[in-house]
Design an enzyme around this catalytic site. Sequence first.
Site, PDB file in Angstrom:
ATOM      1  N   HIS A 100       0.904  -1.171   0.095  1.00 55.62           N
ATOM      2  CA  HIS A 100       0.005  -0.017  -0.053  1.00 55.62           C
ATOM      3  C   HIS A 100       0.838   1.114  -0.036  1.00 55.62           C
ATOM      4  CE1 HIS A 100      -2.519  -2.742   2.425  1.00 55.62           C
ATOM      5  NE2 HIS A 100      -3.591  -2.124   1.813  1.00 55.62           N
ATOM      6  N   ASP A 103       2.352   2.054   3.433  1.00 56.36           N
ATOM      7  CA  ASP A 103       3.118   1.167   4.175  1.00 56.36           C
ATOM      8  C   ASP A 103       4.711   1.604   3.682  1.00 56.36           C
ATOM      9  OD1 ASP A 103       0.731  -0.270   4.518  1.00 56.36           O
ATOM     10  OD2 ASP A 103       1.485  -1.189   2.663  1.00 56.36           O
ATOM     11  N   GLU A 267      -9.102 -13.440  -1.325  1.00 58.26           N
ATOM     12  CA  GLU A 267      -8.477 -13.819   0.250  1.00 58.26           C
ATOM     13  C   GLU A 267      -9.132 -15.034   0.749  1.00 58.26           C
ATOM     14  OE1 GLU A 267      -6.692 -10.511   1.735  1.00 58.26           O
ATOM     15  OE2 GLU A 267      -6.976 -11.379   3.725  1.00 58.26           O
ATOM     16  N   ASP A 306     -10.948 -11.242  10.711  1.00 56.02           N
ATOM     17  CA  ASP A 306     -10.058 -11.766   9.770  1.00 56.02           C
ATOM     18  C   ASP A 306      -8.486 -11.632  10.563  1.00 56.02           C
ATOM     19  OD1 ASP A 306      -8.942 -11.693   7.410  1.00 56.02           O
ATOM     20  OD2 ASP A 306      -9.002  -9.534   6.734  1.00 56.02           O
ATOM     21  N   ASP A 308      -5.824 -13.333   9.496  1.00 57.21           N
ATOM     22  CA  ASP A 308      -4.529 -13.179   8.635  1.00 57.21           C
ATOM     23  C   ASP A 308      -3.637 -14.170   8.909  1.00 57.21           C
ATOM     24  OD1 ASP A 308      -5.713 -11.305   6.769  1.00 57.21           O
ATOM     25  OD2 ASP A 308      -5.194  -9.410   7.870  1.00 57.21           O
TER      26      ASP A 308
HETATM   27  C1  XUL Z   1      -7.796  -6.326   4.326  1.00 56.46           C
HETATM   28  C2  XUL Z   1      -6.859  -6.699   3.002  1.00 56.46           C
HETATM   29  C3  XUL Z   1      -5.869  -5.638   2.449  1.00 56.46           C
HETATM   30  C4  XUL Z   1      -5.928  -5.769   0.887  1.00 56.46           C
HETATM   31  C5  XUL Z   1      -5.003  -4.714   0.445  1.00 56.46           C
HETATM   32  O1  XUL Z   1      -8.391  -7.066   4.907  1.00 56.46           O
HETATM   33  O2  XUL Z   1      -6.883  -7.966   2.908  1.00 56.46           O
HETATM   34  O3  XUL Z   1      -4.569  -5.865   3.008  1.00 56.46           O
HETATM   35  O4  XUL Z   1      -5.409  -7.323   0.654  1.00 56.46           O
HETATM   36  O5  XUL Z   1      -5.889  -3.489   0.758  1.00 56.46           O
HETATM   37 CO    CO Z   2      -5.981  -9.059   1.173  1.00 58.77          CO
END
Ligand code: XUL
Ligand code: CO
Length: 438
Positions: A100, A103, A267, A306, A308
């Site tokens: 991004h 970042d 995702e 989420d 991750d």
């Molecule tokens: C948020 C997410 C982000 C996107 C890019 O949940 O997945 O990091 O991948 O903005």
């Molecule tokens: Co993402």
Amino acid sequence: MSAFSEVKKTVQYEGTTSKNPLAFRFYNPDEKIEGKPMKDILRFAAAYWHTMRASGSDQFGSGTMLRPWEGKDNVPNAQKRVKVFFEFLEKLQIPYYAFHDRDIAPEGDSLQESNNNLDAIVKTLKEEQKRTGIKLLWGTANLFGHPRFMHGAATSCNADIFAFAAAQTKKALEITHELGGQGYTFWGGREGYQCIWNTDMKRELDHLAKFMHMAVEHAKKIGFKGQFYFEPKPKEPTKHQYDFDAAACINFIRTYGLEKYVKLNIETNHATLASHSVEHELDYAGSQGFLGSIDANTGDTLLGWDTDQFPTNVYETTKIMLIVLKYGGFKTGGLNFDAKVRRESFEPIDLFYAHIGGMDTFALGLKIAADIRKSGEIAQLVKERYNSWDTGVGKEIESDKHNFTSLEKYILKKGNPDPNKSGRQELFENIINRYTFK
Ligand code: XUL
Ligand code: CO
């Protein structure tokens, strides 16, 4: 001194008998699978935001991570951080990355200052890309972190915020282009709503479409030929995200005439938040011609948010790779680890273990998927399940030779149909296990 001095050399493939925690057991970059080197099928990418910037903070406490590359939030330090990141990518043989705008470079007091900061960092990124051959999978703009985006960006009730988001995206697109990015992602951040009473949904969706057409137009203007992606997510940060899942995104894309320009970045953890599975989302997107790229991670079945996490489930990666191969593999996309180490895994070395695990899990999934495809056993059983469509009335329906009246005539004559075939789900599952556990 290196930020990763514990990792003395590039992580290498050592095979399944290796007990070296800093070696790959399955990821063998040049090994050919279906005639193509593994590295060119998997196209791994690391996410700058998690790998370099995640602090380990959560709603209940501040950051935990030991990150020698943090410190001052200024341009010289951001440039040093880029070099650390490339050392990391090189040591792990990761060929792509994603970022991004906010970042990689500190946000300034004005948009102009932020843009100047970006230019300085892009210079370093460019040098590092040139030095290492590592490429940019996709770039994106952070249109959700700053308080100005509290009501959304392209779907904000405030037209000035739309303008700000447009200008920020213009710059993010330009730097992605300058860095040779193969794609550009739109994750809808705060594009959604919390309360129907104060929301004009139709107006917000129309604005989002206008924003996207402006992005397409600007890409053409600057000669950016990379692929645009929408990244579906059902909730977080808003209650109702407009890009809920693959089906909702594709509906939006087609309704507003964007189908020539936008594919999906699916995702795993977003799919499960939508009460789907990642394989469902991928197969749906693929079947409609919208499969672009993957944010590879996983959620926790006991937590509803989420998380991750890094992928560790070989069943899941096998399913993912079966679908990716079925639709002809990635073109511009790849497997981007949009994943972060746990708050308790606070040492830099944990980033290595996490990525090695994710890469090996996908490499093994790919190998199993290729075996399943090679034998054709599953494909044959699926084909047999549908064989009533290969001859007779099925074939005639598929070739548009029928209507309701002719089918009524046919079935009245034939009488009650028999159930034809068992679904054999359990047999399918046993066969998959035979390929998975050898
Ligand atoms: C948020 C997410 C982000 C996107 C890019 O949940 O997945 O990091 O991948 O903005
Ligand atoms: Co993402």
